[in-house]
Motif scaffolding. Structure first.
Motif, mmCIF file in Angstrom:
data_model
loop_
_atom_site.group_PDB
_atom_site.id
_atom_site.type_symbol
_atom_site.label_atom_id
_atom_site.label_comp_id
_atom_site.label_asym_id
_atom_site.label_seq_id
_atom_site.Cartn_x
_atom_site.Cartn_y
_atom_site.Cartn_z
ATOM 1 N N GLY A 58 33.040 42.768 37.205
ATOM 2 C CA GLY A 58 33.989 42.716 36.096
ATOM 3 C C GLY A 58 33.282 42.805 34.758
ATOM 4 N N CYS A 59 32.182 42.039 34.618
ATOM 5 C CA CYS A 59 31.483 42.038 33.337
ATOM 6 C C CYS A 59 30.852 43.397 33.054
ATOM 7 C CB CYS A 59 30.410 40.940 33.319
ATOM 8 S SG CYS A 59 31.150 39.315 33.112
ATOM 9 N N ASN A 108 36.955 28.843 41.024
ATOM 10 C CA ASN A 108 36.711 29.620 42.237
ATOM 11 C C ASN A 108 37.204 28.901 43.490
ATOM 12 O OD1 ASN A 108 34.201 30.101 44.476
ATOM 13 N ND2 ASN A 108 35.331 31.858 43.752
ATOM 14 N N ILE A 115 41.138 37.483 41.530
ATOM 15 C CA ILE A 115 39.984 37.417 40.630
ATOM 16 C C ILE A 115 39.217 36.111 40.864
ATOM 17 C CG2 ILE A 115 39.263 37.284 38.219
ATOM 18 C CD1 ILE A 115 41.768 38.971 37.559
ATOM 19 N N GLY A 116 39.947 35.013 40.946
ATOM 20 C CA GLY A 116 39.310 33.707 41.091
ATOM 21 C C GLY A 116 38.567 33.582 42.408
ATOM 22 N N SER A 117 39.138 34.138 43.487
ATOM 23 C CA SER A 117 38.489 33.970 44.785
ATOM 24 C C SER A 117 37.292 34.901 44.924
ATOM 25 C CB SER A 117 39.497 34.198 45.919
ATOM 26 O OG SER A 117 39.920 35.529 45.925
ATOM 27 N N GLY A 118 37.166 35.882 44.018
ATOM 28 C CA GLY A 118 36.023 36.785 44.092
ATOM 29 C C GLY A 118 34.716 36.076 43.781
ATOM 30 N N GLY A 119 34.793 35.074 42.904
ATOM 31 C CA GLY A 119 33.581 34.335 42.567
ATOM 32 C C GLY A 119 32.620 35.199 41.751
ATOM 33 N N ILE A 120 31.364 34.826 41.765
ATOM 34 C CA ILE A 120 30.378 35.525 40.923
ATOM 35 C C ILE A 120 30.030 36.881 41.521
ATOM 36 C CG2 ILE A 120 28.041 35.445 39.988
ATOM 37 C CD1 ILE A 120 28.276 32.412 39.937
ATOM 38 N N LEU A 127 37.950 31.870 35.643
ATOM 39 C CA LEU A 127 38.704 32.032 36.897
ATOM 40 C C LEU A 127 37.773 32.055 38.102
ATOM 41 C CD1 LEU A 127 41.365 34.778 36.017
ATOM 42 C CD2 LEU A 127 41.756 32.339 36.321
ATOM 43 N N SER A 128 36.666 32.774 37.964
ATOM 44 C CA SER A 128 35.876 33.039 39.172
ATOM 45 C C SER A 128 34.767 32.034 39.393
ATOM 46 C CB SER A 128 35.311 34.462 39.128
ATOM 47 O OG SER A 128 34.472 34.596 38.005
ATOM 48 N N GLY A 166 33.377 40.756 42.202
ATOM 49 C CA GLY A 166 33.130 39.487 41.537
ATOM 50 C C GLY A 166 33.008 39.593 40.026
ATOM 51 N N LEU A 167 32.523 38.493 39.457
ATOM 52 C CA LEU A 167 32.351 38.404 38.006
ATOM 53 C C LEU A 167 31.361 39.461 37.521
ATOM 54 C CD1 LEU A 167 32.846 36.782 35.405
ATOM 55 C CD2 LEU A 167 30.972 35.292 36.077
ATOM 56 N N LYS A 183 33.606 39.332 47.166
ATOM 57 C CA LYS A 183 33.636 39.198 48.626
ATOM 58 C C LYS A 183 32.944 40.365 49.309
ATOM 59 C CE LYS A 183 37.974 36.635 48.478
ATOM 60 N NZ LYS A 183 39.436 36.691 48.645
ATOM 61 N N MET A 222 39.285 45.186 42.162
ATOM 62 C CA MET A 222 37.848 45.345 41.936
ATOM 63 C C MET A 222 37.170 43.973 41.895
ATOM 64 S SD MET A 222 35.306 45.088 39.624
ATOM 65 C CE MET A 222 36.292 44.616 38.235
ATOM 66 N N ALA A 223 37.742 43.052 41.098
ATOM 67 C CA ALA A 223 37.094 41.759 40.885
ATOM 68 C C ALA A 223 36.968 40.983 42.182
ATOM 69 C CB ALA A 223 37.863 40.936 39.857
ATOM 70 N N GLU A 224 37.950 41.147 43.093
ATOM 71 C CA GLU A 224 37.877 40.413 44.346
ATOM 72 C C GLU A 224 36.646 40.833 45.144
ATOM 73 O OE1 GLU A 224 41.049 40.996 47.115
ATOM 74 O OE2 GLU A 224 40.746 39.038 48.039
ATOM 75 N N ILE A 273 33.614 45.670 31.884
ATOM 76 C CA ILE A 273 34.014 45.358 30.508
ATOM 77 C C ILE A 273 32.940 45.855 29.540
ATOM 78 C CG2 ILE A 273 34.433 43.454 28.888
ATOM 79 C CD1 ILE A 273 35.625 41.870 31.240
#
Lengths: 688, 370
Positions: B278-279, A47, B236-241, A42-43, B274-275, B244, B269-271, B282
C-alpha cells in the motif's frame, strides 16, 4: 494582499502561482502521509481485530452435538443409548422461497401430507433461530439426496447425528424421562449456540433431566471455509465431540421391563429394592408414554391423548402418586405396638364391629375374627385388633415408627419430583387443620386410611427396612449406593415376629395366599392392602356394599402389596400399588403381580411363562396395546390438522396439567375420607 | 545536448521516470486484478492490460501534439461536453432511468468522465484570456464558478456524486492557482461546512444519503450499505504489514469484499501485499503527482501552468478520494483508483492527463523562443 484595487501584474501572478502550487503540493504530500498513517493504523494497530473478523468471515463453524452418555443397568445393559440418525432440519432464518423449498423436500424425502402439515405449522411458530425438524431417522439414500441438492435448498440443514434410543420404550419412560429440543427460553437464557444446533437434545424429565450435566458431554466443531454466498470451498480441521458420561444405574433392565409388562392394563406402579443395599432394582409406573416418540417431538395430538387418559400415563406414580397405604401398614403397626410394650400374644376379640364414642368401626370381616394375637391379626388383616390396640396405646406411639421405616420421608434420589405424603399425629393435625386429634383419627390411621398417605417408593422402603432390620436408603445410581445402613433401633425379636406374621399372610392361611411363590425353597412374605377412595354409607352397608366391578373406575379401591423374599433370609423387597384396581381380575391383582415380579428374580423362566399366559388376555404386549389405544383415540376424535404440530411448550411430562389434575383429585379423595369422623356411622374397612 | 546520439532525440526526451512509474502502477494493478479473478487473466487482467498499453501508447502520441492544440480546443471541447451532458440527461429522461453514457456508434462516450479533464482545460484557458488585473475581480470569478456549476449539477443529476465532486475540485483547484482571493476559498469551505448537512438531508438521493450516514457509522448496518466499508477495512486491516501473500487473500477470493476489482481494488491489493504494498503504491502516485506539479512550476505560459497543476490535482483527487473511501475515511462515492481499478473510463482520463502533462513537459524543455 487582498486590498482592493491592487494591480495584478503577470509577474505577480506567476509568483502567486508558484506559492500556491507549493502549498498545494505540500497539502497533497500531507494527505499522502495521512493515508499511509491510516493504513498503518488499520493494518498494524488493529491488525488483530481485523484478522479475527476476516477469519470469522472465512470460517464457518458448526457445532457437532455431543453424543449423549448412555444410561446402563446394573449389568451393563443399555437403558438409554444412541443410534445413528440421519436427519434434516430447516433453520427458518435462512429459509428462502419457502414454498418451493418445502415442495422440493416433499418430493425428495417422500413426506406425507401430515408431515408437511406439521412442518408448515412448526415453521409458523418457531423462533427464527430454532431449527425445525423436517424428518428424522432417514435412510441413507434420502439423506444423500437432500445433501447433494443443498444449493437449491437455502435454510435446509441435513445432519448426520445421534438420536436417543430407549430399547425398553414405555417400560423405562418414568425412570429415564426423555430428551427433547431446547425451548426458545432456554436459548435466550444462556445464548449457548449448542442449544440451537440441529439434532441437539437435552433431558426434559426423569433421570435424563436430573443427570443432564453428566450426560451432555462437550460439543465438537466442524469448520469449513465458505464464500460470502455460503458455498463451502474447503473442509478445515474438525474438532470431535466429547461424549457425555455413561451412567450405571442400580436398575435391572430385565426386571424393569418384566415388571412393566406384568402390571398389564393396570394403572399402577411397582418398586423393587435390594434388601441388603437399598439399591433400586426396578421402578415402574404404568401406563406410560413412549420416550422414543417423545424424544422425536411430541405432537399436540399425542399430548392430548396422554393427558385425557384416566390412567394418567404422564404421571410417575412411584413418586408422584400418593395413596392411603391401607392394611400394608399393619406389619409396621405391629412393630410399633411391640415396641410400645404390647405382648406378641396379647389377644383382642374381634366381633366384626367396635363402638368408639358415638361411632361404630367395622372389621372387613362382618362376623369378626374371634380372639387374635398380633400374628393372627396381621395374617387375617383384622381391623378390630389394630383399632383396639391403637386406641389403648395412642397413635403418637405409632407415628415415629412409621417415619422410621420410611413413610412420609423424602429420599436422596435423582428424581425431579417426590411427593412424600403424610404420617399424621396430633401436632401435625393441629398445625394443618387447627383441630385436635381425635380417637377416630388414630383408628383410621391405624388401618392406613384417614390422613395417612404414602407413595409406592416409601412402601417399598418400608418393606425393605422391615425385612432387613436396617435403615436402608434407596439408591438409583451405581456410584451412589448407601452401604452400611445402621440397624433400626428396635428389638430384633420384635422384627422377627412381624416378619413371621408376613410369612403367615402368604403361607399360613392369611389374606395373601394368592401370592405364594412356586419356586422351590423360596417363600414370599407379604402384606396385602386395600385402600378405599369413597365413603360407604350405613345404608349401603345394610344393603350390601357395592362390588368394585359395579363402580366407575375412579371410585374403585386401590390394591396394594408390600412383600419381601426369601422370607427366611430377605434379599429383595417390593411394593405394588394398583390404582382403582378393585381386585376385579385375579391375575391383574396385586398378590399375583407381586408374586410374579419376585419370581422373576429367582426363576426367570417361570415368571416369563406366567406373563406369556396372561398377556394375550390383556390385549397383547405394551406396544400393541398402545397402538390400539392411539388408533381408537384417533378414530374417536378425528384430530384437527393443527394437532399434528410439534408441541414445543410442553414442560416435563411429570409437571403437566394432567398430572396435577390427577394428584389434586386423589388428594381431595383422601381428604374427604380422612375427615369422615364427622359421620362416624360410615367407618369401616370392607376389604382386607 | 552533446555527444553522439544513439537514441533518437524524441525518444530520449521522453520523461522516462514518470513513464516507468505509471507503467509500474499499471502492471501492479494487473497483478492485483489477476489475483482478484482467482489467479486468472480473464475476465479482468487481460483486457485491462491490453487497454492500458494501448492507452499509454496513445498518451505518448498525445505528448507529441503541440500544447497549442489543447489551448484551442479547451473552450469548444468544454461546451461540446456540456451539450453532451444535457443530451445524456434527456436520453435518460426519454428512456426512463438514469444514464451516464452516449452511444456514438463505435464507442460509448461518458461525457462526465471527459469533463473532469475539460473543466481544468476550460478554466485554465479562461484565466489565460483574462487580463491579470481582472483575476481578482468578480468578473474573473463568476464565469468560472458557472463553468463548474453547470456540468457539476448535470452530473449530480445522473446521479454521480463522485464525478460531480471531482469536477468541482478540479475547477476549484484551477481557480485557487489562478489567484482568486483566498477568502473566497476560506468562506467557501465554511459555507460548505454549513451546507453539507443540509445537502445530505435535502439534495442527495436516498442511497447517497445512506452511504454518507453509514460512512459516519458503518457498524450500524454491517450487512447493508455499511458492508462495503466494513469488509474493505477488514481486508486492509487483516493484511497486516506484509500481507497474506499473492493469491492468498480470503476477503476477495471468497467474495466478502464487494467490488474487489473496481472501486475497492486497493483493499484487494492491501490484503495480499499488506502495508508495504500500500505504501509503495501511494508513494508511486505521490511521485507521479509531484512530477506533474514540477512540470507546472516549470511551465512558461499561464495556460500550461494552470493546466499542468490542475490535471495533477485531478489525478491526486482521484487517488485521495478512492483511498479515503476504502479506508473508511470518506463515504462510498464510487470513484475508482486510477490505473489500478478495472475499467476503461478512469484509465483513459488519467492517461489523457498524463499525455497532456508530458506535452507541457516537452514544451518546457524546448529552448525559449525569444
Amino acid at each position: 494582499m487582498d486590498r482592493p484595487g491592487r494591480i495584478m501584474t503577470e509577474a505577480a501572478q506567476a509568483y502567486s502561482f508558484s506559492r500556491r502550487a507549493f502549498v498545494l503540493g505540500t497539502a497533497q504530500a500531507g494527505v499522502g502521509l495521512m493515508l499511509a498513517g491510516r493504513m498503518a493504523w488499520l493494518s498494524i494497530a488493529q491488525n488483530e481485530k481485523y484478522n479475527l473478523l476476516s477469519e470469522s468471515n472465512r470460517v464457518n463453524t458448526t457445532m457437532i452435538p455431543p453424543r449423549r452418555g448412555w444410561l446402563i443397568d446394573r449389568h451393563g445393559v443399555p437403558i438409554a443409548n444412541n443410534r445413528t440418525d440421519f436427519r434434516v432440519d430447516i433453520i427458518p432464518d435462512r429459509l428462502e422461497d419457502k414454498d418451493r423449498v418445502l415442495e422440493l423436500l416433499r418430493r425428495i424425502l417422500k413426506l406425507d401430507d401430515e408431515a408437511m402439515n406439521r412442518i408448515r405449522l412448526d415453521l409458523e411458530h418457531a423462533a427464527g433461530f430454532q431449527p425445525v425438524q423436517v424428518a428424522e431417522r432417514l435412510d441413507w439414500e434420502r439423506f444423500a439426496a437432500v445433501s447433494v441438492r443443498l444449493p437449491e435448498l437455502p435454510g435446509v440443514q441435513p445432519t448426520r447425528g445421534f438420536a436417543r434410543f430407549y430399547p425398553a420404550g414405555p417400560a423405562v419412560a418414568h425412570l429415564t424421562g426423555y430428551v427433547g429440543t431446547p425451548t426458545a427460553e432456554q436459548f435466550k437464557a444462556t445464548h449457548d449456540q449448542l442449544l440451537v444446533t440441529p439434532g441437539f437434545k437435552l433431558g426434559k424429565d426423569g433421570l435424563e433431566k436430573m443427570l443432564e450435566p453428566y450426560l451432555r458431554g462437550k460439543p465438537g466443531a466442524k469448520r469449513v471455509e465458505v464464500t460470502a454466498r455460503g458455498k463451502v470451498v474447503a473442509e478445515l480441521a474438525t474438532r470431535p465431540d466429547t461424549p457425555g458420561r455413561n451412567i450405571r444405574l442400580t436398575i435391572d433392565a430385565g426386571l424393569q421391563e418384566y415388571a412393566a409388562r406384568r402390571l398389564g392394563t393396570n394403572s399402577g406402579s411397582a418398586v423393587v429394592l435390594d434388601c441388603r443395599t437399598g439399591e433400586t432394582l426396578a421402578m415402574v409406573s404404568m401406563p406410560a408414554y413412549d420416550p422414543n416418540s417423545f424424544s422425536d417431538g411430541i405432537s399436540h395430538l399425542e399430548w392430548a391423548m396422554l393427558s385425557e387418559n384416566d390412567h394418567v400415563p404422564l404421571m410417575n406414580k412411584v413418586t408422584q402418586g400418593l395413596y392411603p397405604p391401607g392394611s400394608t401398614v399393619k406389619p409396621m403397626n405391629g412393630l410399633a405396638l411391640l415396641e410400645a410394650g404390647v405382648g406378641a400374644n396379647d389377644r383382642v376379640l374381634c366381633t366384626g364391629a367396635m363402638r368408639v364414642g358415638t361411632g361404630v368401626f367395622h372389621c372387613h370381616k362382618r362376623g369378626g375374627h374371634g380372639a387374635l394375637n398380633l400374628k393372627g391379626a396381621i395374617e387375617q388383616s383384622c381391623d378390630i385388633y389394630f383399632y383396639e390396640m391403637i386406641r389403648r396405646m395412642g397413635y403418637d406411639r405409632i407415628a415415629p415408627i412409621a417415619r422410621m421405616v420410611g413413610l412420609g420421608q423424602k429420599f436422596d434420589l435423582p428424581l425431579s419430583t417426590q411427593r412424600y405424603g403424610t404420617v399424621p399425629d396430633a401436632a401435625w393435625k393441629l398445625k394443618k387443620y387447627k383441630t385436635k386429634w381425635t380417637v377416630a383419627d388414630g383408628l383410621n390411621a391405624s388401618i392406613g386410611q384417614g390422613y395417612v398417605l404414602a407413595n409406592p417408593l416409601q412402601l417399598a422402603v418400608m418393606a425393605a427396612r422391615l425385612a432387613s432390620g436396617r435403615h436402608l436408603q434407596p439408591s438409583m445410581l451405581a456410584h451412589q449406593v448407601h452401604l452400611d445402613a445402621p440397624a433400626l433401633p428396635v428389638a430384633s425379636e420384635h422384627l422377627a415376629v412381624v416378619r413371621d406374621a408376613m410369612f403367615g399372610v402368604v403361607n399360613q392361611g392369611g389374606t395373601g395366599g394368592a401370592a405364594r411363590m412356586l419356586v422351590p425353597g423360596v417363600s414370599l412374605a407379604a402384606k396385602t392392602g386395600t385402600a378405599q377412595v369413597r365413603r360407604i354409607t350405613m345404608a349401603e352397608r345394610r344393603m350390601g356394599v357395592l362390588k368394585n366391578g359395579q363402580l366407575p373406575f375412579k371410585l374403585r379401591d386401590h390394591a396394594l402389596l408390600v412383600c419381601f423374599a426369601p422370607a427366611d433370609n430377605p434379599r429383595y423387597a417390593a411394593a405394588i400399588v394398583l390404582e382403582h384396581n378393585g381386585h376385579t381380575v385375579r391375575n391383574l391383582d396385586a398378590p399375583l403381580i407381586g408374586r410374579d415380579i419376585m419370581t422373576y428374580l429367582f426363576d426367570r423362566d417361570r415368571a416369563l411363562a406366567s406373563l406369556a399366559e396372561g398377556e394375550p388376555t390383556w390385549g397383547g404386549d405394551i406396544a400393541t396395546r398402545m397402538r390400539a389405544e392411539e388408533a381408537a383415540y384417533r378414530a374417536a376424535h378425528a384430530p384437527q390438522p393443527a394437532a399434528a404440530a410439534t408441541k414445543t411448550d410442553a414442560g416435563a411430562a411429570t409437571d403437566s396439567p394432567a398430572v396435577e389434575a390427577a394428584t389434586n383429585v386423589s388428594d381431595a379423595q383422601a381428604e374427604a375420607m380422612a375427615t369422615r369422623d364427622t359421620d362416624p356411622e360410615d367407618a369401616g374397612d370392607p376389604n382386607p | 545536448m552533446s555527444g553522439p546520439r544513439i537514441i533518437p532525440e524524441p525518444i530520449a526526451q521522453l520523461p522516462w521516470l514518470v513513464i516507468l512509474l505509471v507503467t509500474a502502477i499499471g502492471c501492479f494493478g494487473l497483478v492485483v486484478l489477476y489475483s482478484a479473478a482467482g489467479g486468472s487473466l480473464t475476465p479482468w487482467a487481460k483486457p485491462q492490460g491490453v487497454r492500458f498499453f494501448v492507452l499509454l501508447a496513445g498518451s505518448l502520441v498525445l505528448s507529441r501534439l503541440p500544447l497549442d492544440l489543447w489551448r484551442r480546443i479547451a473552450m469548444p471541447g468544454y461546451l461540446v461536453l456540456v451539450v453532451a451532458l444535457v443530451l445524456v440527461e434527456l436520453l435518460g429522461a426519454v428512456r426512463g432511468g438514469s444514464q451516464r453514457w452516449l452511444d456514438v456508434g463505435f464507442i460509448r462516450l461518458q461525457p462526465s468522465e471527459l469533463m473532469k479533464l475539460f473543466i481544468v482545460l476550460g478554466a485554465a484557458r479562461f484565466y489565460e484570456l483574462m487580463p491579470p488585473a481582472e483575476t481578482r475581480r468578480f468578473s474573473g470569478i463568476w464565469p468560472v464558478a458557472a463553468m463548474i456549476a453547470v456540468p457539476a449539477a448535470l452530473v449530480m443529476k445522473q446521479p454521480d456524486l463522485g464525478t460531480a465532486l471531482m469536477i468541482c475540485a478540479g475547477g476549484a483547484t484551477v481557480m485557487f492557482l489562478a489567484g482568486v482571493p483566498l477568502r473566497l476559498f476560506i468562506g467557501g469551505a465554511m459555507a460548505l461546512a454549513v451546507a453539507a448537512p443540509l445537502a445530505v438531508n435535502f439534495v442527495l438521493h436516498d442511497y447517497q444519503r445512506n452511504r454518507v450516514l453509514i460512512f459516519m457509522n458503518p457498524e450500524s448496518d454491517p450487512l447493508g450499505t455499511g458492508y462495503h466499508i466494513s469488509q474493505s477495512k477488514i481486508a486492509i486491516g487483516s493484511g497486516g504489514i506484509w500481507g497474506k501473500g499473492f493469491l492468498n487473500g480470503t476477503q476477495s477470493h471468497l467474495d466478502y469484499l464487494p467490488e474487489g476489482h473496481t472501486d475497492f481494488v486497493f483493499a484487494t491489493m492491501a490484503e495480499e501485499w499488506g502495508l508495504v504494498g500500500g505504501c509503495l503504491l501511494i508513494l508511486a502516485f505521490i511521485l507521479v503527482i509531484r512530477w506533474g506539479l514540477n512540470v507546472a512550476q516549470a511551465a512558461q505560459t499561464r495556460f500550461a501552468r494552470l493546466t499542468a497543476a490542475g490535471l495533477s490535482t485531478t489525478i491526486f483527487i482521484y487517488v485521495m478520494v478512492n483511498l479515503m473511501m476504502v479506508m473508511g475515511l470518506a463515504p462510498v462515492v464510487g470513484i475508482p483508483l486510477p490505473l489500478v481499478s478495472y475499467g476503461g473510463s478512469s484509465q483513459m482520463t488519467v492517461l489523457l492527463c498524463l499525455g497532456i502533462l508530458m506535452a507541457i513537459d516537452r514544451e518546457n524543455r524546448r529552448p525559449a523562443r525569444w
